[in-house]
Write a protein that holds these residues in place. Structure first.
Motif, mmCIF file in Angstrom:
data_model
loop_
_atom_site.group_PDB
_atom_site.id
_atom_site.type_symbol
_atom_site.label_atom_id
_atom_site.label_comp_id
_atom_site.label_asym_id
_atom_site.label_seq_id
_atom_site.Cartn_x
_atom_site.Cartn_y
_atom_site.Cartn_z
ATOM 1 N N VAL A 46 33.891 73.646 -1.149
ATOM 2 C CA VAL A 46 33.844 74.287 0.028
ATOM 3 C C VAL A 46 33.993 73.226 1.099
ATOM 4 O O VAL A 46 33.685 73.223 2.467
ATOM 5 N N THR A 47 34.778 72.042 0.930
ATOM 6 C CA THR A 47 35.057 71.176 1.998
ATOM 7 C C THR A 47 36.238 71.851 2.891
ATOM 8 O O THR A 47 36.940 72.837 2.582
ATOM 9 N N GLY A 48 36.475 71.240 3.990
ATOM 10 C CA GLY A 48 37.143 71.797 5.075
ATOM 11 C C GLY A 48 37.512 70.536 6.175
ATOM 12 O O GLY A 48 37.124 69.408 5.772
ATOM 13 N N ALA A 49 38.023 71.207 7.194
ATOM 14 C CA ALA A 49 38.181 70.206 8.152
ATOM 15 C C ALA A 49 38.461 70.743 9.585
ATOM 16 O O ALA A 49 38.692 71.992 9.767
ATOM 17 N N MET A 50 37.984 70.071 10.720
ATOM 18 C CA MET A 50 38.278 70.492 12.363
ATOM 19 C C MET A 50 39.666 69.715 12.374
ATOM 20 O O MET A 50 39.871 68.726 12.349
ATOM 21 N N VAL A 59 35.040 67.876 6.772
ATOM 22 C CA VAL A 59 33.690 68.351 6.665
ATOM 23 C C VAL A 59 33.205 68.861 5.251
ATOM 24 O O VAL A 59 34.214 69.275 4.292
ATOM 25 N N ALA A 60 31.944 68.846 4.550
ATOM 26 C CA ALA A 60 31.762 69.032 3.506
ATOM 27 C C ALA A 60 31.397 70.375 3.218
ATOM 28 O O ALA A 60 31.621 70.758 1.899
ATOM 29 N N ASP A 61 30.968 71.168 4.279
ATOM 30 C CA ASP A 61 30.501 72.616 3.938
ATOM 31 C C ASP A 61 30.424 73.196 5.141
ATOM 32 O O ASP A 61 30.901 72.688 6.367
ATOM 33 N N ALA A 62 30.061 74.500 5.154
ATOM 34 C CA ALA A 62 30.036 75.209 6.379
ATOM 35 C C ALA A 62 28.897 74.761 7.563
ATOM 36 O O ALA A 62 28.827 74.801 8.516
ATOM 37 N N VAL A 63 27.685 74.036 6.998
ATOM 38 C CA VAL A 63 26.811 73.732 7.678
ATOM 39 C C VAL A 63 27.278 72.466 8.349
ATOM 40 O O VAL A 63 27.061 72.191 9.722
ATOM 41 N N ALA A 64 27.935 71.424 7.791
ATOM 42 C CA ALA A 64 28.675 70.376 8.265
ATOM 43 C C ALA A 64 29.840 70.743 9.305
ATOM 44 O O ALA A 64 29.707 70.023 10.374
ATOM 45 N N LEU A 65 30.451 71.882 9.117
ATOM 46 C CA LEU A 65 31.307 72.339 10.125
ATOM 47 C C LEU A 65 30.829 72.532 11.211
ATOM 48 O O LEU A 65 31.110 72.459 12.287
ATOM 49 N N MET A 66 29.675 73.588 11.288
ATOM 50 C CA MET A 66 29.005 73.971 12.482
ATOM 51 C C MET A 66 28.534 72.859 13.187
ATOM 52 O O MET A 66 28.560 72.910 14.395
ATOM 53 N N GLN A 67 27.974 71.852 12.508
ATOM 54 C CA GLN A 67 27.386 70.606 13.222
ATOM 55 C C GLN A 67 28.630 69.870 13.894
ATOM 56 O O GLN A 67 28.264 69.334 15.102
ATOM 57 N N ALA A 68 29.675 69.708 13.242
ATOM 58 C CA ALA A 68 30.882 68.909 13.780
ATOM 59 C C ALA A 68 31.276 69.813 15.275
ATOM 60 O O ALA A 68 31.667 69.069 15.945
#
Length: 72
Positions: A46-50, A59-68
């Motif tokens: 579930v890793t990703g990136a902006m 980002v590590a996951d959807a929660v980290a994405l929303m925080q970023a």
């Protein structure tokens, strides 16, 4: 999901999907109705990136994405 997205490397698709796919992949931690599913599916990546004009922000996951996104 990641395997299906490999088709987006085609030139006609890649121009937009290079921005969209890294944002969507972290949300695989939720099922089709929004329930958390990592406990049942530990193999999910579930890793990703902006991705924008600068360097991608991993980002590590959807929660980290929303925080970023909130902090950008």
């Amino acid at each position: 999901m990641r395997a299906r997205l490999e088709a987006h490397v085609a030139p006609d698709c890649a121009e937009c999907h290079r921005f969209m796919d890294p944002l969507g992949l972290p949300f695989e931690m939720f099922d089709h109705v929004g329930r958390y599913q990592l406990g049942a599916r530990p193999e999910l990546d579930v890793t990703g990136a902006m991705v924008g004009d600068g360097e991608p922000v991993p980002v590590a996951d959807a929660v980290a994405l929303m925080q970023a996104l909130a902090g950008s």
